[in-house]
Enzyme design. Structure first.
Site, PDB file in Angstrom:
ATOM      1  N   GLN A  11       0.831  -1.218   0.000  1.00 58.01           N
ATOM      2  CA  GLN A  11       0.000   0.000   0.000  1.00 58.01           C
ATOM      3  C   GLN A  11       0.858   1.259   0.000  1.00 58.01           C
ATOM      4  O   GLN A  11       0.664   2.158  -0.819  1.00 58.01           O
ATOM      5  CB  GLN A  11      -0.877   0.028   1.251  1.00 58.01           C
ATOM      6  N   THR A  61       3.182  -7.822   7.355  1.00 61.37           N
ATOM      7  CA  THR A  61       2.065  -7.088   7.963  1.00 61.37           C
ATOM      8  C   THR A  61       0.878  -7.977   8.359  1.00 61.37           C
ATOM      9  O   THR A  61      -0.164  -7.452   8.755  1.00 61.37           O
ATOM     10  CB  THR A  61       1.564  -5.978   7.010  1.00 61.37           C
ATOM     11  N   TYR A  98       9.168   2.619   8.105  1.00 64.30           N
ATOM     12  CA  TYR A  98       7.810   2.763   8.645  1.00 64.30           C
ATOM     13  C   TYR A  98       7.591   1.787   9.789  1.00 64.30           C
ATOM     14  O   TYR A  98       8.069   0.643   9.752  1.00 64.30           O
ATOM     15  CB  TYR A  98       6.763   2.532   7.543  1.00 64.30           C
ATOM     16  N   ASP A 101       1.529   1.643  15.182  1.00 65.12           N
ATOM     17  CA  ASP A 101       0.847   1.856  16.464  1.00 65.12           C
ATOM     18  C   ASP A 101       0.836   0.579  17.317  1.00 65.12           C
ATOM     19  O   ASP A 101       0.685   0.650  18.531  1.00 65.12           O
ATOM     20  CB  ASP A 101      -0.593   2.310  16.212  1.00 65.12           C
ATOM     21  N   TYR A 124       3.675  -9.429  15.854  1.00 66.45           N
ATOM     22  CA  TYR A 124       3.890  -8.382  14.834  1.00 66.45           C
ATOM     23  C   TYR A 124       4.429  -7.098  15.486  1.00 66.45           C
ATOM     24  O   TYR A 124       5.459  -6.555  15.059  1.00 66.45           O
ATOM     25  CB  TYR A 124       2.577  -8.105  14.091  1.00 66.45           C
TER      26      TYR A 124
HETATM   27  N1  LIG Z   1      -1.244  -1.879   7.032  1.00 70.56           N
HETATM   28  C1  LIG Z   1      -1.438  -1.237   8.185  1.00 70.56           C
HETATM   29  O1  LIG Z   1      -2.559  -1.106   8.687  1.00 70.56           O
HETATM   30  C2  LIG Z   1      -0.266  -0.625   8.903  1.00 70.56           C
HETATM   31  C3  LIG Z   1      -0.488   0.008  10.130  1.00 70.56           C
HETATM   32  C4  LIG Z   1       0.587   0.587  10.794  1.00 70.56           C
HETATM   33  C5  LIG Z   1       1.846   0.539  10.233  1.00 70.56           C
HETATM   34  N2  LIG Z   1       2.057  -0.094   9.053  1.00 70.56           N
HETATM   35  C6  LIG Z   1       3.411  -0.148   8.516  1.00 70.56           C
HETATM   36  O2  LIG Z   1       3.440   0.591   7.309  1.00 70.56           O
HETATM   37  C7  LIG Z   1       4.416   0.016   6.420  1.00 70.56           C
HETATM   38  C8  LIG Z   1       3.794  -0.257   5.070  1.00 70.56           C
HETATM   39  O3  LIG Z   1       2.742  -1.192   5.256  1.00 70.56           O
HETATM   40  P1  LIG Z   1       1.659  -1.487   4.118  1.00 70.56           P
HETATM   41  O4  LIG Z   1       0.323  -1.245   4.733  1.00 70.56           O
HETATM   42  O5  LIG Z   1       2.031  -0.791   2.854  1.00 70.56           O
HETATM   43  O6  LIG Z   1       1.870  -3.054   3.995  1.00 70.56           O
HETATM   44  P2  LIG Z   1       1.496  -4.029   2.794  1.00 70.56           P
HETATM   45  O7  LIG Z   1       0.467  -3.412   1.920  1.00 70.56           O
HETATM   46  O8  LIG Z   1       1.238  -5.343   3.458  1.00 70.56           O
HETATM   47  O9  LIG Z   1       2.848  -4.089   1.972  1.00 70.56           O
HETATM   48  C9  LIG Z   1       3.986  -4.680   2.507  1.00 70.56           C
HETATM   49  C10 LIG Z   1       4.864  -5.105   1.361  1.00 70.56           C
HETATM   50  O10 LIG Z   1       5.994  -5.763   1.917  1.00 70.56           O
HETATM   51  C11 LIG Z   1       6.279  -6.876   1.097  1.00 70.56           C
HETATM   52  N3  LIG Z   1       6.985  -7.937   1.792  1.00 70.56           N
HETATM   53  C12 LIG Z   1       6.544  -8.728   2.791  1.00 70.56           C
HETATM   54  N4  LIG Z   1       7.477  -9.648   3.103  1.00 70.56           N
HETATM   55  C13 LIG Z   1       8.531  -9.431   2.256  1.00 70.56           C
HETATM   56  C14 LIG Z   1       9.779 -10.046   2.065  1.00 70.56           C
HETATM   57  N5  LIG Z   1      10.152 -11.106   2.809  1.00 70.56           N
HETATM   58  N6  LIG Z   1      10.599  -9.552   1.130  1.00 70.56           N
HETATM   59  C15 LIG Z   1      10.243  -8.506   0.367  1.00 70.56           C
HETATM   60  N7  LIG Z   1       9.066  -7.877   0.487  1.00 70.56           N
HETATM   61  C16 LIG Z   1       8.216  -8.349   1.426  1.00 70.56           C
HETATM   62  C17 LIG Z   1       4.930  -7.377   0.644  1.00 70.56           C
HETATM   63  O11 LIG Z   1       5.079  -8.164  -0.481  1.00 70.56           O
HETATM   64  P3  LIG Z   1       4.034  -9.339  -0.818  1.00 70.56           P
HETATM   65  O12 LIG Z   1       2.833  -8.629  -1.328  1.00 70.56           O
HETATM   66  O13 LIG Z   1       4.761 -10.143  -1.839  1.00 70.56           O
HETATM   67  O14 LIG Z   1       3.788 -10.057   0.471  1.00 70.56           O
HETATM   68  C18 LIG Z   1       4.181  -6.068   0.400  1.00 70.56           C
HETATM   69  O15 LIG Z   1       4.358  -5.634  -0.925  1.00 70.56           O
HETATM   70  C19 LIG Z   1       4.948  -1.225   7.140  1.00 70.56           C
HETATM   71  O16 LIG Z   1       6.130  -0.905   7.811  1.00 70.56           O
HETATM   72  C20 LIG Z   1       3.874  -1.545   8.165  1.00 70.56           C
HETATM   73  O17 LIG Z   1       4.389  -2.242   9.279  1.00 70.56           O
HETATM   74  C21 LIG Z   1       1.023  -0.655   8.353  1.00 70.56           C
END
Ligand SMILES: NC(=O)c1ccc[n+]([C@@H]2O[C@H](COP(=O)([O-])OP(=O)(O)OC[C@H]3O[C@@H](n4cnc5c(N)ncnc54)[C@H](OP(=O)(O)O)[C@@H]3O)[C@@H](O)[C@H]2O)c1
Length: 294
Positions: A11, A61, A98, A101, A124
């Site tokens: 995302q 995530t 990144y 919470d 997590y």
């Molecule tokens: N989503 C939330 O609600 C939320 C809330 C608070 C903080 N955050 C933080 O915000 C940041 C961005 O999150 P997001 O929401 O954009 O997450 P996301 O949509 O789940 O995207 C995470 C990406 O990381 C990739 N990934 C996972 N494991 C991997 C690996 N071993 N090697 C390479 N790539 C890998 C995934 O690839 P695949 O698609 O191939 O798995 C996906 O493209 C993260 O640091 C997350 O912890 C997210």
């Protein structure tokens, strides 16, 4: 400026990818190019591309799945960010990372600040906290941007689930005793780009980020519950006709416990970078206006 972006299919990564080229050249890597669970590959990728700044938008995530895959969550969320940061320091680069919470247990009765001590409720959150610590201990110029409840028109998130169920179902039950700020990936990408732009304008990009290194809370403004977030989504999409009823989190058991209070205080971000993200209702409207669902 050369930038290395991980998680381009996620995302936040996919929201960053079209915005970053105004700042320089972007190398975007997804899992097929770089598996963050492989420490040698992480180090090699940074050395090979030799960026000035790394943006780590990749993460493990899957909050519930992490409870049964702690090794994978630890490798991607705790170990890899540390290697990215150490290698960045080695080549004179900076890191934007990144976090979440979910490093907090949610027991506070006010929004959390950057000086509050984390106490994650699950694997997590624990792995993300360890990642933050590894990044900050590396000595690289690094911004750790903690956000919450991320959604976009892309990927797996609450907004997309509600848009689907709102059309398919007659009624839905949604948790009404967890508070947080839904945050549009587009708002995060714009705010991140704004900060990098400031660093470039400052003259010495590296020194600017070194001077501002640390943790920042970065969410859309205001706060709500999942229940009211669902109602706000349905109010903007008349085709979502499901009736929504509020339930307590205790009626929706899940493998990982979630904080009841996910609110993050964003004042440090405002003070350091004059950066304030839009209120969550406005961001939701912008997100839904941006386009049709893929
Ligand atoms: N989503 C939330 O609600 C939320 C809330 C608070 C903080 N955050 C933080 O915000 C940041 C961005 O999150 P997001 O929401 O954009 O997450 P996301 O949509 O789940 O995207 C995470 C990406 O990381 C990739 N990934 C996972 N494991 C991997 C690996 N071993 N090697 C390479 N790539 C890998 C995934 O690839 P695949 O698609 O191939 O798995 C996906 O493209 C993260 O640091 C997350 O912890 C997210």
């Amino acid at each position: 400026m050369k930038m290395l972006l991980t998680g381009v299919q996620g995302q936040v990564g996919s929201a960053l990818l079209p915005l970053l080229p105004v700042l320089g050249t972007v190398v975007g890597l997804d899992r097929t190019h770089l598996d963050l669970a492989d420490p040698d590959a992480v180090r090699a990728a940074v050395l090979a591309h030799h960026p000035q700044v790394i943006l780590n938008a990749a993460a493990y995530t899957a909050v519930d799945r992490a409870e049964t895959e702690p090794g994978q969550a630890h490798a991607v969320n705790a170990v890899a960010p540390g290697i990215l940061a150490e290698t960045a320091r080695h080549i004179g680069a900076a890191l934007i990372h990144y976090s979440t919470d979910y490093v907090f247990d949610g027991s506070a009765s006010r929004p959390y600040t950057e000086t509050d001590t984390p106490h994650p409720l699950g694997v997590y959150g624990q792995s993300k906290w360890q990642g933050e610590q590894a990044v900050l201990a590396s000595g690289a110029p690094a911004l750790v941007l903690r956000t919450s409840w991320v959604y976009s028109l892309h990927g797996h998130n609450f907004l997309r689930t509600m848009l689907r169920l709102g059309k398919e179902r007659d009624s839905l039950q949604v948790v009404d005793d967890q508070w947080g700020a839904p945050t549009w990936a587009g708002s995060l990408a714009r705010a991140t780009t704004h900060i990098l732009h400031q660093a470039l304008e400052a003259g010495d990009f590296h020194a600017f980020l070194e001077q501002h290194s640390g943790i920042y809370h970065m969410t859309n403004g205001g706060a709500t519950t999942w229940f009211d977030f669902a109602r706000a989504i349905f109010a903007l999409r008349p085709e979502c006709t499901a009736r929504v009823t509020p339930i307590p989190a205790s009626a929706w058991p899940s493998p990982a416990r979630r904080p009841a209070n996910s609110r993050l205080d964003n004042r440090k971000l405002l003070e350091h970078f004059h950066c304030r993200l839009p209120d969550w209702e406005d961001a939701l409207q912008h997100c839904l206006e941006e386009g049709t669902l893929p």
